[in-house]
Design an enzyme around this catalytic site. Sequence first.
Site, PDB file in Angstrom:
ATOM      1  N   LYS A  41       0.845  -1.193   0.000  1.00 11.30           N
ATOM      2  CA  LYS A  41       0.000   0.000   0.000  1.00 11.30           C
ATOM      3  C   LYS A  41       0.877   1.237   0.000  1.00 11.30           C
ATOM      4  CE  LYS A  41      -3.671  -2.032   2.859  1.00 11.30           C
ATOM      5  NZ  LYS A  41      -4.411  -1.880   4.128  1.00 11.30           N
ATOM      6  N   ARG A  90     -14.339  -7.700   8.863  1.00 11.00           N
ATOM      7  CA  ARG A  90     -15.573  -7.001   8.514  1.00 11.00           C
ATOM      8  C   ARG A  90     -16.498  -7.893   7.705  1.00 11.00           C
ATOM      9  NH1 ARG A  90     -11.435  -3.143   6.957  1.00 11.00           N
ATOM     10  NH2 ARG A  90     -11.564  -4.360   5.071  1.00 11.00           N
ATOM     11  N   SER A 128     -10.424   2.258   5.927  1.00 13.42           N
ATOM     12  CA  SER A 128      -9.621   3.473   5.821  1.00 13.42           C
ATOM     13  C   SER A 128      -9.722   4.058   4.413  1.00 13.42           C
ATOM     14  CB  SER A 128      -8.160   3.175   6.169  1.00 13.42           C
ATOM     15  OG  SER A 128      -8.032   2.821   7.526  1.00 13.42           O
TER      16      SER A 128
END
Length: 161
Positions: A41, A90, A128
């Site tokens: 990332k 999640r 995020s």
Amino acid sequence: MRIGVYPGTFDPITRGHTDIVARSLHLFDRLFLAVAPNPRKEPLLSIAHRVELAKIATKEFPHVEVEPFDGLLVKYVRDRGAHAIIRGLRALSDFEHEFQMALLNRKIDEQLETVFLMPSEEFSYLTSSIVKELAMFGGPLEDFVHPEVANKLRQCYTKHP
């Protein structure tokens, strides 16, 4: 003393992350929130800023220590005297990668456990990336991140639209 480690990039830390912190403290006496770079990332915020914001977002939790982390997670966990890695899930799509990492970490250290926690339903969709996209387009942030985190994100996108 039961010690856990909650690693992540936290770019930025969200209310979903702090929900996992709160849930972790029902299981652990002490928690290290380990802010890590992720070579896969490209973070918006520097690691120093992410640590600073994570400290602000978790200041209501007295048994949480936030610190930067780089290197092998298993070594970091051992060095902190921790017993488990905490990971938030999640959705089912999170599970495959997290399951592989948990098995790898257990292969490296068979005494190490990974604890999977689900956030409150109100945060189950929150990432995020979603927060950064909201910030980029000037959307409302306070329901998703601590107010000081929201201010920092607004500053980032005001400087770099």
